[in-house]
Enzyme design. Structure first.
Site, PDB file in Angstrom:
ATOM      1  CB  ALA A  24      -0.939  -0.008   1.209  1.00  0.00           C
ATOM      2  CE1 TYR A 169       3.813  -9.588 -11.598  1.00  0.00           C
ATOM      3  CE2 TYR A 169       2.686 -10.090 -13.649  1.00  0.00           C
ATOM      4  CZ  TYR A 169       2.779  -9.348 -12.480  1.00  0.00           C
ATOM      5  OH  TYR A 169       1.841  -8.377 -12.209  1.00  0.00           O
ATOM      6  CB  ALA A 171       4.267 -19.393 -12.747  1.00  0.00           C
ATOM      7  CE  LYS A 173       0.907 -10.575  -9.518  1.00  0.00           C
ATOM      8  NZ  LYS A 173       0.376  -9.981  -8.272  1.00  0.00           N
ATOM      9  CB  ILE A 201      -2.142  -0.369 -13.880  1.00  0.00           C
ATOM     10  CG1 ILE A 201      -3.272  -1.390 -14.095  1.00  0.00           C
ATOM     11  CG2 ILE A 201      -2.563   0.787 -12.987  1.00  0.00           C
ATOM     12  CD1 ILE A 201      -4.501  -0.876 -14.787  1.00  0.00           C
TER      13      ILE A 201
HETATM   14  P1  NAD Z   1       4.250  -0.941  -7.456  1.00  0.00           P
HETATM   15  O1  NAD Z   1       5.619  -1.449  -7.615  1.00  0.00           O
HETATM   16  O2  NAD Z   1       3.972   0.492  -7.727  1.00  0.00           O
HETATM   17  O3  NAD Z   1       3.709  -1.251  -5.969  1.00  0.00           O
HETATM   18  C1  NAD Z   1       3.933  -2.490  -5.360  1.00  0.00           C
HETATM   19  C2  NAD Z   1       4.095  -2.272  -3.871  1.00  0.00           C
HETATM   20  O4  NAD Z   1       4.343  -3.557  -3.259  1.00  0.00           O
HETATM   21  C3  NAD Z   1       5.310  -1.385  -3.556  1.00  0.00           C
HETATM   22  O5  NAD Z   1       4.933  -0.366  -2.640  1.00  0.00           O
HETATM   23  C4  NAD Z   1       6.303  -2.355  -2.957  1.00  0.00           C
HETATM   24  O6  NAD Z   1       7.172  -1.772  -1.968  1.00  0.00           O
HETATM   25  C5  NAD Z   1       5.392  -3.397  -2.328  1.00  0.00           C
HETATM   26  N1  NAD Z   1       6.097  -4.663  -2.117  1.00  0.00           N
HETATM   27  C6  NAD Z   1       6.909  -5.309  -2.973  1.00  0.00           C
HETATM   28  N2  NAD Z   1       7.400  -6.408  -2.395  1.00  0.00           N
HETATM   29  C7  NAD Z   1       6.878  -6.459  -1.151  1.00  0.00           C
HETATM   30  C8  NAD Z   1       7.016  -7.360  -0.081  1.00  0.00           C
HETATM   31  N3  NAD Z   1       7.818  -8.442  -0.163  1.00  0.00           N
HETATM   32  N4  NAD Z   1       6.335  -7.123   1.063  1.00  0.00           N
HETATM   33  C9  NAD Z   1       5.552  -6.027   1.164  1.00  0.00           C
HETATM   34  N5  NAD Z   1       5.379  -5.143   0.185  1.00  0.00           N
HETATM   35  C10 NAD Z   1       6.044  -5.348  -0.968  1.00  0.00           C
HETATM   36  O7  NAD Z   1       3.351  -1.886  -8.352  1.00  0.00           O
HETATM   37  P2  NAD Z   1       1.779  -1.849  -8.745  1.00  0.00           P
HETATM   38  O8  NAD Z   1       1.721  -1.718 -10.211  1.00  0.00           O
HETATM   39  O9  NAD Z   1       1.017  -0.908  -7.890  1.00  0.00           O
HETATM   40  O10 NAD Z   1       1.404  -3.367  -8.418  1.00  0.00           O
HETATM   41  C11 NAD Z   1       0.469  -3.749  -7.428  1.00  0.00           C
HETATM   42  C12 NAD Z   1      -0.003  -5.141  -7.732  1.00  0.00           C
HETATM   43  O11 NAD Z   1      -0.712  -5.152  -8.975  1.00  0.00           O
HETATM   44  C13 NAD Z   1       1.133  -6.178  -7.882  1.00  0.00           C
HETATM   45  O12 NAD Z   1       0.740  -7.398  -7.282  1.00  0.00           O
HETATM   46  C14 NAD Z   1       1.268  -6.319  -9.375  1.00  0.00           C
HETATM   47  O13 NAD Z   1       1.802  -7.572  -9.736  1.00  0.00           O
HETATM   48  C15 NAD Z   1      -0.185  -6.157  -9.804  1.00  0.00           C
HETATM   49  N6  NAD Z   1      -0.337  -5.797 -11.205  1.00  0.00           N
HETATM   50  C16 NAD Z   1       0.128  -4.589 -11.666  1.00  0.00           C
HETATM   51  C17 NAD Z   1      -0.031  -4.285 -13.019  1.00  0.00           C
HETATM   52  C18 NAD Z   1       0.447  -2.984 -13.607  1.00  0.00           C
HETATM   53  O14 NAD Z   1       0.350  -2.822 -14.833  1.00  0.00           O
HETATM   54  N7  NAD Z   1       0.955  -2.053 -12.814  1.00  0.00           N
HETATM   55  C19 NAD Z   1      -0.661  -5.189 -13.881  1.00  0.00           C
HETATM   56  C20 NAD Z   1      -1.120  -6.400 -13.364  1.00  0.00           C
HETATM   57  C21 NAD Z   1      -0.959  -6.689 -12.027  1.00  0.00           C
END
Ligand code: NAD
Length: 261
Positions: A24, A169, A171, A173, A201
């Protein structure tokens, strides 16, 4: 007499509802935490810690709710159990869990190491397990709860050649989808478990890729733009708050039509 098919009423709970959101500190998790705060939730923001998490907590609290930051690596099983107990001791209830923390893994099979595979699975999939394991008993006791897991369009499509995240990744997800469907059955009828598959995103995770290939990516999205964290946050809030709630084991693609294209 209530209908036999109807679940018994939930245990009355006091105070504002409580949400835990992992990852978050920024991006989709931060937007989701803020959106839940706008809906009146007290929010525990879980992330690795530091100034980014502190800033996220302050912004969420400025919506007029209580917010706390929980520095935590979601892959640490014992720490997660302890933090969930702390949230319950502090606020007396846990209504919503958003398993959103995630990392990319850009290496193909020919280059990836065992340690990199393990890290991807430990954060993206085991992190969900750790928090579900910690929170599910409390939700079952309360006869009330909603779990929302962040998967990805890549779980269904496999990564594109240009993607920041490749097969490991995908796998992890896809594992999140299996976990979601399995828990939806195990935790029914009181606790619902759903997943969201975001498309492209614009966040820290994807910024460099999107910046370099914006036109190509946008052309593959029928709605004609890359997504924002808020596009996902409103769906998180919907799954958290919709009443009556007859949705569980569901996967919602929030990708501007990217997958059907
Ligand atoms: P982001 O990198 O901006 O945010 C991810 C957050 O997770 C960061 O604040 C990070 O510090 C935290 N984090 C990472 N490893 C951690 C750990 N071991 N323990 C606690 N916190 C941890 O990425 P985002 O784009 O906001 O991604 C959020 C979720 O959405 C992820 O699960 C990502 O795989 C998924 N997602 C994102 C996209 C995209 O296009 N951005 C697409 C599909 C899925």
């Amino acid at each position: 007499m209530p209908d036999a098919a109807e679940p018994a009423a939930a245990t009355p709970a006091t105070g504002a509802p409580v949400a835990i959101v992992t990852g978050a500190g920024r991006g989709i998790g931060f937007a989701s935490a803020r959106e839940l705060a706008r809906k009146g939730y007290r929010v525990a923001l879980v992330d690795l810690g530091g100034a980014e998490l502190d800033g996220a907590v302050a912004t969420v609290a400025s919506e007029g709710v209580e917010a706390i930051g929980l520095p935590c690596d979601v892959s640490d099983y014992a720490l997660v159990q302890d933090l969930a107990a702390q949230v319950l001791a502090r606020w007396g209830r846990i209504d919503v869990l958003v398993n959103n923390a995630g990392i990319s893994q850009p290496k193909p099979i020919l280059d990836i190491t065992e340690a990199e595979w393990d890290l991807t699975i430990n954060v993206n999939l085991k992190g969900c397990f750790n928090w579900c394991k910690a929170v599910a008993p409390k939700m079952v006791d309360a006869k009330r709860g909603r779990i929302i897991n962040m998967s990805s369009v890549s779980a269904n499509t496999g990564a594109a050649r240009s993607a920041v995240s490749k097969f490991a990744y995908c796998a992890s997800k896809a594992g999140v989808l299996g976990l979601t469907r399995g828990l939806a059955k195990e935790l029914a009828p009181y606790v619902t478990v759903n997943a969201i598959c975001p498309g492209s995103i614009e966040t820290h995770l994807t910024a460099a890729l999107i910046e370099a290939r914006r036109d190509e990516i946008t052309n593959g999205i029928p709605l004609g733009r890359v997504g924002t964290p808020q596009d996902i946050a409103v769906v998180v809030a919907f799954l958290a708050t919709v009443e009556p709630n007859y949705i569980t084991g569901e996967v919602i693609d929030v990708d501007g039509g990217q997958w059907v294209n």
